[in-house]
Design an enzyme around this catalytic site. Structure first.
Site, PDB file in Angstrom:
ATOM      1  CB  ALA A  60      18.076 -47.670  72.596  1.00  0.00           C
ATOM      2  CE1 TYR A  61      12.908 -53.399  68.275  1.00  0.00           C
ATOM      3  CE2 TYR A  61      11.987 -52.624  71.452  1.00  0.00           C
ATOM      4  CZ  TYR A  61      12.083 -53.219  69.492  1.00  0.00           C
ATOM      5  OH  TYR A  61      10.611 -53.751  68.906  1.00  0.00           O
ATOM      6  CG  ASP A 102      12.291 -45.239  84.144  1.00  0.00           C
ATOM      7  OD1 ASP A 102      12.501 -44.537  82.870  1.00  0.00           O
ATOM      8  OD2 ASP A 102      10.730 -45.652  84.039  1.00  0.00           O
ATOM      9  CE1 TYR A 125      14.318 -49.035  76.206  1.00  0.00           C
ATOM     10  CE2 TYR A 125      13.260 -48.672  78.087  1.00  0.00           C
ATOM     11  CZ  TYR A 125      14.394 -48.791  76.877  1.00  0.00           C
ATOM     12  OH  TYR A 125      14.107 -46.851  77.147  1.00  0.00           O
TER      13      TYR A 125
END
Length: 284
Positions: A60-61, A102, A125
């Protein structure tokens, strides 16, 4: 069982591969240098060649602040990359586990977020990770989506390493004290994920070490366990401005883990102790 793990060079991917190998499972860990997950053709060819039974998608970024300015890069990795991995997984009939965060929640209130609560991301994000979740749900009937928080492991940078490094030159630190959540030790999490993929107990899960704390409380416990005389000043989020908005409430309910018979992760204080011992072994 043949398991492909993306994001192998990160904290979680590294420990997932390590845990699987310990159990005698065939694990293939790949990083950016092995496969560009934003290249659709490359992904399809690679996945068909490996022909895994399971894909654990950890890549993931994750640069939360940079994501606000590098939206295209973040979208390519977290949304398109996930789409290509998930589509390729479906073609070879592999189980798929998607690691989420989260940050898909808005961080409002004080109650732990339940697995079925509607995500309302406040940063870019978090938005891209939620888009990744939706892709997995749309493509698959059976999937694992595992939301995690405040990750730390031996292979990479994290809050604990930063605190220890700062303590070498500072005896007083300002740390945010109004954001609350659960630290997650990748060693403990990896064991759960490997347990999970060997079942068909699909669905959305929240997974983190047990108990809640603020970042300031986390820092205080780090210095208590390392016997360092560092004073922690608890400050507000507003006193420590960042490019991206951080959720103040990152508490997550782990009810689905319990309902499906999975063992909850150890308390975060015990996880920290184990981790500090592991770091000490690496130094020797």
């Amino acid at each position: 069982m043949n398991v492909l793990v993306t994001g192998y060079t990160g904290q979680l991917g590294y420990d997932v591969v390590r845990e699987g190998k310990k159990r005698g499972i065939s694990m293939i860990g790949i990083g950016r240098e092995d496969l560009d997950i934003t290249n659709e053709e490359e992904v399809y060819k690679y996945v068909q060649y490996v022909n895994p039974d399971v894909i654990i998608h950890c890549a993931a970024y994750t640069a939360v602040d940079k994501a606000e300015d590098e939206k295209e890069s973040c979208w390519k990795v977290n949304v398109l990359g996930t789409k290509f991995i998930a589509t390729a997984a479906k073609k070879v009939k592999a189980k798929l586990m998607y690691i989420s965060t989260d940050y898909v929640f808005d961080g409002k209130g004080e109650e732990p977020f339940k697995e079925e609560d509607k995500p309302v991301p406040v940063g870019y994000y978090g938005l891209t990770k939620y888009e990744g979740e939706k892709i997995v749900r749309d493509l698959y009937e059976d999937y694992f989506i595992v939301r995690i928080s405040w990750v730390f492991g031996t292979n990479g940078h994290n809050f604990i390493k930063t605190m220890i490094q700062l303590s070498e030159t500072r005896n007083e630190l300002n740390v945010v004290g109004d954001q609350c959540g659960s630290p997650t030790y990748t060693f403990d999490l990896a064991r759960l994920l490997i347990d999970m993929i060997q079942t068909e107990k699909y669905g959305v899960y929240h997974a983190s070490n047990e108990g809640f704390c603020t970042w300031a409380e986390f820092a205080t416990e780090i210095f208590t366990q390392t016997n360092k005389a560092v004073t922690i000043n608890s400050i507000s989020t507003e006193e420590y401005p960042t490019r991206a908005v951080r959720p103040k409430n990152s508490r997550m309910s782990k009810q689905k883990l319990v309902e499906n018979g999975f063992e909850p992760l150890p308390k975060w204080q015990d996880a920290l102790k184990h981790y500090l011992n592991e770091l000490a072994q690496e130094v020797k």
